[in-house]
Scaffold this motif. Structure first.
Motif, mmCIF file in Angstrom:
data_model
loop_
_atom_site.group_PDB
_atom_site.id
_atom_site.type_symbol
_atom_site.label_atom_id
_atom_site.label_comp_id
_atom_site.label_asym_id
_atom_site.label_seq_id
_atom_site.Cartn_x
_atom_site.Cartn_y
_atom_site.Cartn_z
ATOM 1 N N ASP A 109 0.818 -1.206 0.000
ATOM 2 C CA ASP A 109 0.000 0.000 0.000
ATOM 3 C C ASP A 109 0.855 1.261 0.000
ATOM 4 O OD1 ASP A 109 -2.357 -1.531 0.229
ATOM 5 O OD2 ASP A 109 -2.200 -1.561 2.416
ATOM 6 N N ALA A 110 0.514 2.221 -0.846
ATOM 7 C CA ALA A 110 1.217 3.506 -0.860
ATOM 8 C C ALA A 110 1.071 4.234 0.475
ATOM 9 C CB ALA A 110 0.676 4.375 -1.991
ATOM 10 N N ALA A 111 -0.063 4.009 1.158
ATOM 11 C CA ALA A 111 -0.345 4.710 2.410
ATOM 12 C C ALA A 111 0.012 3.874 3.634
ATOM 13 C CB ALA A 111 -1.814 5.110 2.464
ATOM 14 N N ARG A 112 0.998 3.005 3.496
ATOM 15 C CA ARG A 112 1.465 2.205 4.628
ATOM 16 C C ARG A 112 2.976 2.416 4.772
ATOM 17 N NH1 ARG A 112 -1.511 -2.056 7.181
ATOM 18 N NH2 ARG A 112 -3.023 -2.183 5.461
ATOM 19 N N PRO A 113 3.387 3.600 5.279
ATOM 20 C CA PRO A 113 4.804 3.966 5.297
ATOM 21 C C PRO A 113 5.607 3.411 6.468
ATOM 22 C CG PRO A 113 3.509 5.764 6.176
ATOM 23 C CD PRO A 113 2.524 4.711 5.740
ATOM 24 N N CYS A 114 4.949 2.748 7.423
ATOM 25 C CA CYS A 114 5.638 2.356 8.653
ATOM 26 C C CYS A 114 6.073 0.896 8.673
ATOM 27 C CB CYS A 114 4.738 2.640 9.860
ATOM 28 S SG CYS A 114 4.260 4.373 10.030
ATOM 29 N N VAL A 115 5.979 0.204 7.557
ATOM 30 C CA VAL A 115 6.425 -1.183 7.513
ATOM 31 C C VAL A 115 7.934 -1.232 7.754
ATOM 32 C CG1 VAL A 115 6.846 -1.184 5.016
ATOM 33 C CG2 VAL A 115 6.267 -3.321 6.194
ATOM 34 N N THR A 116 8.410 -2.290 8.416
ATOM 35 C CA THR A 116 9.837 -2.409 8.692
ATOM 36 C C THR A 116 10.508 -3.350 7.688
ATOM 37 O OG1 THR A 116 9.612 -4.287 10.205
ATOM 38 C CG2 THR A 116 9.387 -2.059 11.149
ATOM 39 N N ILE A 117 11.768 -3.077 7.440
ATOM 40 C CA ILE A 117 12.564 -3.956 6.578
ATOM 41 C C ILE A 117 12.628 -5.353 7.180
ATOM 42 C CG2 ILE A 117 14.833 -4.307 5.545
ATOM 43 C CD1 ILE A 117 13.280 -1.939 4.401
ATOM 44 N N ALA A 118 12.691 -5.431 8.514
ATOM 45 C CA ALA A 118 12.768 -6.732 9.191
ATOM 46 C C ALA A 118 11.509 -7.557 8.942
ATOM 47 C CB ALA A 118 12.981 -6.529 10.687
ATOM 48 N N ASP A 119 10.338 -6.931 9.016
ATOM 49 C CA ASP A 119 9.101 -7.667 8.766
ATOM 50 C C ASP A 119 9.027 -8.168 7.330
ATOM 51 O OD1 ASP A 119 8.055 -7.614 11.287
ATOM 52 O OD2 ASP A 119 6.330 -6.342 10.808
ATOM 53 N N ILE A 120 9.447 -7.332 6.400
ATOM 54 C CA ILE A 120 9.437 -7.764 4.994
ATOM 55 C C ILE A 120 10.425 -8.909 4.796
ATOM 56 C CG2 ILE A 120 9.837 -7.076 2.605
ATOM 57 C CD1 ILE A 120 8.930 -4.272 3.350
ATOM 58 N N GLY A 121 11.577 -8.817 5.452
ATOM 59 C CA GLY A 121 12.552 -9.902 5.373
ATOM 60 C C GLY A 121 12.007 -11.202 5.915
ATOM 61 N N ASN A 122 11.250 -11.119 6.999
ATOM 62 C CA ASN A 122 10.631 -12.321 7.570
ATOM 63 C C ASN A 122 9.605 -12.914 6.611
ATOM 64 O OD1 ASN A 122 10.187 -14.243 9.642
ATOM 65 N ND2 ASN A 122 8.400 -13.101 10.350
ATOM 66 N N LEU A 123 8.827 -12.045 5.963
ATOM 67 C CA LEU A 123 7.858 -12.512 4.967
ATOM 68 C C LEU A 123 8.560 -13.256 3.838
ATOM 69 C CD1 LEU A 123 4.858 -12.381 3.900
ATOM 70 C CD2 LEU A 123 5.553 -10.300 2.680
ATOM 71 N N VAL A 124 9.622 -12.667 3.326
ATOM 72 C CA VAL A 124 10.385 -13.296 2.241
ATOM 73 C C VAL A 124 10.914 -14.659 2.674
ATOM 74 C CG1 VAL A 124 12.474 -13.103 0.837
ATOM 75 C CG2 VAL A 124 10.988 -11.112 1.153
ATOM 76 N N ASP A 125 11.487 -14.725 3.869
ATOM 77 C CA ASP A 125 12.066 -15.985 4.356
ATOM 78 C C ASP A 125 11.005 -17.070 4.514
ATOM 79 O OD1 ASP A 125 14.551 -14.809 4.425
ATOM 80 O OD2 ASP A 125 14.491 -14.360 6.577
ATOM 81 N N ARG A 211 2.194 -4.533 14.752
ATOM 82 C CA ARG A 211 0.926 -3.802 14.781
ATOM 83 C C ARG A 211 1.077 -2.348 14.336
ATOM 84 N NH1 ARG A 211 -3.063 -6.688 16.874
ATOM 85 N NH2 ARG A 211 -2.471 -8.549 18.042
ATOM 86 N N ASP A 212 2.294 -1.827 14.368
ATOM 87 C CA ASP A 212 2.469 -0.426 13.980
ATOM 88 C C ASP A 212 2.652 -0.251 12.471
ATOM 89 O OD1 ASP A 212 5.033 -1.453 13.823
ATOM 90 O OD2 ASP A 212 5.894 -0.113 15.329
ATOM 91 N N ASN A 213 2.449 -1.312 11.709
ATOM 92 C CA ASN A 213 2.447 -1.217 10.246
ATOM 93 C C ASN A 213 1.059 -0.731 9.814
ATOM 94 O OD1 ASN A 213 2.853 -1.520 7.478
ATOM 95 N ND2 ASN A 213 2.704 -3.757 7.530
ATOM 96 N N ILE A 214 0.739 0.507 10.191
ATOM 97 C CA ILE A 214 -0.617 1.017 9.997
ATOM 98 C C ILE A 214 -0.810 1.552 8.578
ATOM 99 C CG2 ILE A 214 -0.811 1.619 12.440
ATOM 100 C CD1 ILE A 214 -0.538 4.590 11.586
#
Length: 239
Positions: A109-125, A211-214
């Motif tokens: 989402d364009a309006a979801r600026p608070c995602v962390t690199i760590a969370d995305i890395g976990n998703l990829v793994d 939860r802060d990936n709002i």
């Protein structure tokens, strides 16, 4: 974070954000010294193994030209469609000549600026061996009520099996392309990419995020997002 061959990210940003009540789409509202969209893009552009990013904007939108991150050589800009699924499909069509069916594509989402690199890395793994893909999300913590047409409470829903979907949502290119095409043909109501993939008969994986990936949808979300970005900056700097 390992994804063989890397991955592309599609950022649908063709919406108007009516619930914000602003004079411009929510992705262009000020946030932490820049804009919502700039914050989102500059975070995604930090991802390791990123092959490129497709920003999908309204054909009538000119504001994207003022976003500094768009000048990054990894970014492409294409026109979106009437609905989110149309815009994501346009992003996929931009990549169709370059990707194989098993290649990975994320949608964020364009309006979801608070995602962390760590969370995305976990998703990829977590998705490396998955045949379809999956999404970030969090378990529902509040008590959930089911209402009737008159807003009367009919039932308290078991929240143990309920999760709140977030983005990124990451799928095999061929799976997502097929699923969105089928959903449009069926005139199905698609609220996120996972719902299309589910309708196509696949079972996406849920990966727990923060939860802060709002998602910024209302005016009160902007100051909350600014506080979260400040906290993330402190965490990432080791403060």
């Amino acid at each position: 974070m390992q994804a063989e061959g890397g991955y592309w990210v599609i950022v649908p940003a063709a919406g108007v954000g009516r619930r914000m009540g602003a004079d411009k789409p929510k992705q262009y509202l000020p946030l932490a010294g820049s804009t919502v969209l700039q914050q989102t893009l500059q975070r995604l552009l930090q991802l390791p193994q990123l092959r490129g990013l497709v920003l999908v904007v309204s054909p009538f939108d000119t504001l994207w030209r003022d976003i500094p991150a768009v000048n990054n050589p990894l970014v492409r800009v294409v026109s979106g469609g009437a609905e989110r699924c149309d815009s994501v499909l346009n992003g996929l069509y931009e990549l169709e000549s370059e990707l194989q069916p098993l290649d990975w594509v994320m949608v964020h989402d364009a309006a979801r600026p608070c995602v962390t690199i760590a969370d995305i890395g976990n998703l990829v793994d977590e998705l490396q061996e998955h045949l379809a893909g999956g999404i970030l999300g969090v378990p529902v913590s509040d008590t959930i009520k089911r209402l009737n047409d008159n807003y009367g409470i009919e039932e308290t829903v078991d929240r143990q099996v309920l999760w709140q979907a977030q983005t990124p949502q990451m799928f095999r290119f061929g799976v997502l392309l097929k699923a969105l095409r089928l959903a449009l043909q069926a005139e199905a109501v698609i609220t996120d990419e996972a719902s299309a993939v589910e309708l196509a008969g696949y079972v996406p994986l849920m990966v727990e995020g923060r939860r802060d990936n709002i998602k910024i949808t209302r005016p009160e979300d902007l100051p909350m997002a600014e506080l979260i970005l400040q906290q993330l900056a402190a965490e990432e700097s080791g403060a």
